[in-house]
Design a protein around this motif. Structure first.
Motif, PDB file in Angstrom:
ATOM      1  N   ALA A  73     -10.373  -0.944  10.284  1.00 25.51           N
ATOM      2  CA  ALA A  73     -10.632  -0.337   9.014  1.00 25.51           C
ATOM      3  C   ALA A  73     -11.654   0.747   9.342  1.00 25.51           C
ATOM      4  O   ALA A  73     -11.737   2.033   9.038  1.00 25.51           O
TER       5      ALA A  73
ATOM      6  N   VAL B 276       2.306   1.823  -3.622  1.00 30.12           N
ATOM      7  CA  VAL B 276       1.502   2.279  -4.445  1.00 30.12           C
ATOM      8  C   VAL B 276       1.404   3.643  -4.259  1.00 30.12           C
ATOM      9  O   VAL B 276       1.147   4.430  -5.192  1.00 30.12           O
TER      10      VAL B 276
ATOM     11  N   LEU C 139       2.013   6.658  -6.874  1.00 30.45           N
ATOM     12  CA  LEU C 139       0.802   7.556  -7.436  1.00 30.45           C
ATOM     13  C   LEU C 139       1.300   8.984  -6.974  1.00 30.45           C
ATOM     14  O   LEU C 139       0.782   9.727  -7.932  1.00 30.45           O
TER      15      LEU C 139
ATOM     16  N   GLN D 130     -11.347   4.676   9.139  1.00 32.74           N
ATOM     17  CA  GLN D 130     -12.133   5.522   8.441  1.00 32.74           C
ATOM     18  C   GLN D 130     -13.073   6.559   9.264  1.00 32.74           C
ATOM     19  O   GLN D 130     -13.051   7.866   9.094  1.00 32.74           O
TER      20      GLN D 130
ATOM     21  N   LYS E 250      -7.030   4.509   3.563  1.00 30.50           N
ATOM     22  CA  LYS E 250      -6.808   2.997   3.769  1.00 30.50           C
ATOM     23  C   LYS E 250      -5.388   3.055   4.775  1.00 30.50           C
ATOM     24  O   LYS E 250      -5.141   2.029   5.477  1.00 30.50           O
TER      25      LYS E 250
ATOM     26  N   TYR F  61      -4.288   3.193 -16.391  1.00 27.48           N
ATOM     27  CA  TYR F  61      -5.327   3.524 -15.140  1.00 27.48           C
ATOM     28  C   TYR F  61      -6.576   3.465 -15.445  1.00 27.48           C
ATOM     29  O   TYR F  61      -7.301   4.030 -15.944  1.00 27.48           O
ATOM     30  N   GLU F  62      -7.485   2.384 -14.490  1.00 31.66           N
ATOM     31  CA  GLU F  62      -8.800   2.308 -14.821  1.00 31.66           C
ATOM     32  C   GLU F  62      -9.425   3.778 -14.253  1.00 31.66           C
ATOM     33  O   GLU F  62     -10.386   3.986 -14.721  1.00 31.66           O
ATOM     34  N   GLN F  63      -8.765   4.136 -13.098  1.00 34.78           N
ATOM     35  CA  GLN F  63      -9.452   5.249 -12.563  1.00 34.78           C
ATOM     36  C   GLN F  63      -8.285   6.372 -12.617  1.00 34.78           C
ATOM     37  O   GLN F  63      -7.026   5.901 -12.493  1.00 34.78           O
TER      38      GLN F  63
ATOM     39  N   LEU G 136      -7.432   7.341  -7.386  1.00 34.70           N
ATOM     40  CA  LEU G 136      -7.043   6.193  -6.679  1.00 34.70           C
ATOM     41  C   LEU G 136      -6.269   6.663  -5.508  1.00 34.70           C
ATOM     42  O   LEU G 136      -6.468   6.010  -4.506  1.00 34.70           O
TER      43      LEU G 136
ATOM     44  N   GLU H 165      -8.602   7.704  -2.611  1.00 34.64           N
ATOM     45  CA  GLU H 165      -9.343   6.361  -1.984  1.00 34.64           C
ATOM     46  C   GLU H 165      -8.252   5.604  -1.195  1.00 34.64           C
ATOM     47  O   GLU H 165      -8.583   5.123  -0.320  1.00 34.64           O
ATOM     48  N   LEU H 166      -7.008   5.770  -1.732  1.00 30.97           N
ATOM     49  CA  LEU H 166      -6.157   4.702  -0.911  1.00 30.97           C
ATOM     50  C   LEU H 166      -5.424   5.536   0.268  1.00 30.97           C
ATOM     51  O   LEU H 166      -5.221   4.708   1.286  1.00 30.97           O
TER      52      LEU H 166
ATOM     53  N   GLN I 283     -12.576  10.596   8.661  1.00 29.93           N
ATOM     54  CA  GLN I 283     -14.000  11.513   8.720  1.00 29.93           C
ATOM     55  C   GLN I 283     -13.777  12.681   9.459  1.00 29.93           C
ATOM     56  O   GLN I 283     -13.794  13.793   9.189  1.00 29.93           O
TER      57      GLN I 283
ATOM     58  N   LEU J 101       0.791  -1.458   0.091  1.00 29.53           N
ATOM     59  CA  LEU J 101      -0.236   0.078   0.066  1.00 29.53           C
ATOM     60  C   LEU J 101       0.659   1.135  -0.093  1.00 29.53           C
ATOM     61  O   LEU J 101       0.546   2.216  -0.742  1.00 29.53           O
TER      62      LEU J 101
END
Lengths: 135, 361
Positions: free
Chosen positions: B183, B52, B56, B187, B295, B281-283, B288, B291-292, B191, B49
């Protein structure tokens, strides 16, 4: 070209699948399912909750994954999944309960409810139930 | 004269105690080994993770081209007014100074931030009990069940119970650390940081690289300064004596004292998503990345929990080793006292017989 690719599935708790020679895989990409065969173009995608299937040595395996991330290379596929469970590992009763709870939250009209999260939870629970039925 | 029977009873009781402490030590050693394995099993995921995210960063513009401000809220630094402190302790005692040491650092940390409002979340019963005696509970206080069920974050409008208040208590999650819980907690923390209810997140735990390399740290979790780097803001090394005792206990229990070799695992993980190819890259990378990043926070908390659990078992193992040694010493000195008393009794009897015979003759 080789007719298999190396598959790895990694979760925070352990390496679920390690060095498996797979012939094909279907992964739940965030924008739709992806079918992967050996020699696929390099690709990076986010995964959503869904069923991940792969075929290795002629047998098909199914896993339920929650959020994740995948890297596809021509001869190797690596999947990072927050949770990955085999059908026999899934606690169906717990999934049913989680589903009921998420549905209740979605219907409750309570301003405190985080709808995105409830929807995610619902999707995860539904995937689990569906995958568990496939064993 | 000490009663021989009393001493015997005493010895028997100490022998029993020693049996218990010895068993506890063996159990802790086994649990420590399992905890170390679990920590190792968790490593590829966190390393991948991190990798990545690092790759990115290079591809996505996460900084505003004009102002240089980071575009992602988790990277943004702002003046610290409200702090969240996550304290990880053990659920159980009998682990030497493990919990006490952590709680001492908690007090130190709170004292070092006199200006800010501090929300405290306790993972582990010992920490919760300690905090409860000192600080008031917030109007809403969450439990592991609330977090798992996805309860809404704490409302900031509610009046604070005090400058330092307890906003979460998580007891009974340490036995088998469930990633789903972590997790959800991660989150929730993210938040609250994004909502600007809190401006900084610190996590206090016992770092455990190996039996000889452990210390108490306060890790500055949010905002993220640099990915893949632990941002330590306060550290308390173990004392030389503590370390020596830990090594002693580990040796007798057959637990390795060196850090586990992670090079092979790290090397494999380093290849993830960093190949020299043009990825499709799909997204979009920016999406990405955002989103990552949350996490990543969960993984960091998970990591801290795993290390703390291992450290707790190591501390208990050490404490029980000392207790076993102390019991052995006590048995030795009691046995000596008993033998002396017995000898004294025999001598006295002989004197009585001899003097009796002398009186008659």
């Amino acid at each position: 070209m080789a007719d298999t690719f190396q598959l790895e599935i990694v979760t925070p708790q352990k390496q679920m699948v390690k060095d498996v020679a797979a012939e094909e895989a279907q992964i739940p990409g965030a924008d739709g399912y992806l079918g992967i065969l050996p020699g696929h173009a390099p690709l990076i995608t986010e995964l959503k909750a869904g069923a991940l299937t792969y075929r290795a040595g002629g047998t098909t395996h199914t896993l339920s994954v929650a959020w994740g991330f995948a890297e596809v290379l021509p001869e190797k596929v690596t999947i990072l999944a927050e949770t990955a469970e085999r059908p026999q590992e899934i606690d169906v009763a717990r999934a049913e309960k989680a589903k009921a709870r998420a549905e209740e939250r979605l219907k409750s009209n309570n301003p405190d409810v985080d709808y995105d999260r409830a929807e995610d939870a619902l999707e995860r629970a539904e995937t689990r139930i569906k995958v568990a039925a496939e064993k | 004269m000490p009663n021989i029977l009393d001493i015997r009873r005493r010895i028997r009781s100490v022998v029993n105690t020693r049996q218990i402490t010895k068993a506890m030590k063996t159990v802790s050693a086994a649990k420590l080994r399992r905890a170390q394995e679990a920590a190792l099993a968790a490593r590829p995921y966190s390393q991948m993770l991190t990798n990545v995210l690092k790759s990115l960063i290079k591809r996505a513009n996460i900084y505003d081209p004009v102002t240089g401000e980071p575009l992602h809220p988790l990277l943004a630094e702002r003046p610290e007014k409200n702090i969240l402190l996550i304290v990880i302790t053990g659920d159980k005692g009998l682990a030497g100074a493990f919990n006490t040491n952590i709680l001492k650092v908690v007090s130190k940390f709170i004292a070092s931030k006199p200006e800010q409002d501090i929300d405290v979340e306790c993972i582990g019963r010992k920490g919760r009990d300690f905090m409860r005696r000192r600080f008031p509970a917030a109007p809403t206080r969450r439990t592991p069940e609330d977090i798992q069920a996805g309860a809404a974050p704490v409302q900031s409008e509610a009046p604070r119970a005090g400058r330092v208040q307890i906003t979460g208590e998580y007891v009974g999650v340490l036995g088998k650390v469930d990633y789903n819980f972590v997790a959800a907690l991660g989150q929730d923390v993210v938040q609250r940081f994004a909502d600007e209810t809190i401006d900084g997140v610190y996590i206090l735990y016992n770092e455990f690289k190996s039996v000889i390399a452990q210390r108490l740290v306060v890790d500055h979790l949010l905002p993220i300064k640099e990915i893949g780097e632990v941002n330590i803001s306060l550290a308390e090394e173990a004392t030389e004596e503590e370390r020596k005792r830990a090594v002693e206990a580990a040796k007798t229990a057959g637990v390795g004292i060196r850090p586990v070799d992670t090079r092979a695992v790290d090397e494999a993980a380093a290849k993830f998503a960093t190949a020299e190819v043009d990825y499709i890259y799909e997204q979009p990378p920016v999406q990405l990345f955002s989103e990552l990043l949350p996490k990543y926070i969960s993984v960091e908390i998970f990591h801290a929990l795993m290390e703390s659990v291992a450290a707790e078992h190591a501390a208990r193992m050490t404490a029980m080793d000392s207790a076993t040694n102390n019991a052995s010493d006590m048995i030795d000195s009691l046995t000596l006292a008993m033998n002396r008393a017995r000898q004294a009794k025999i001598t006295k009897e002989i004197i009585e017989i001899v003097s009796g015979a002398a009186a008659q003759g």
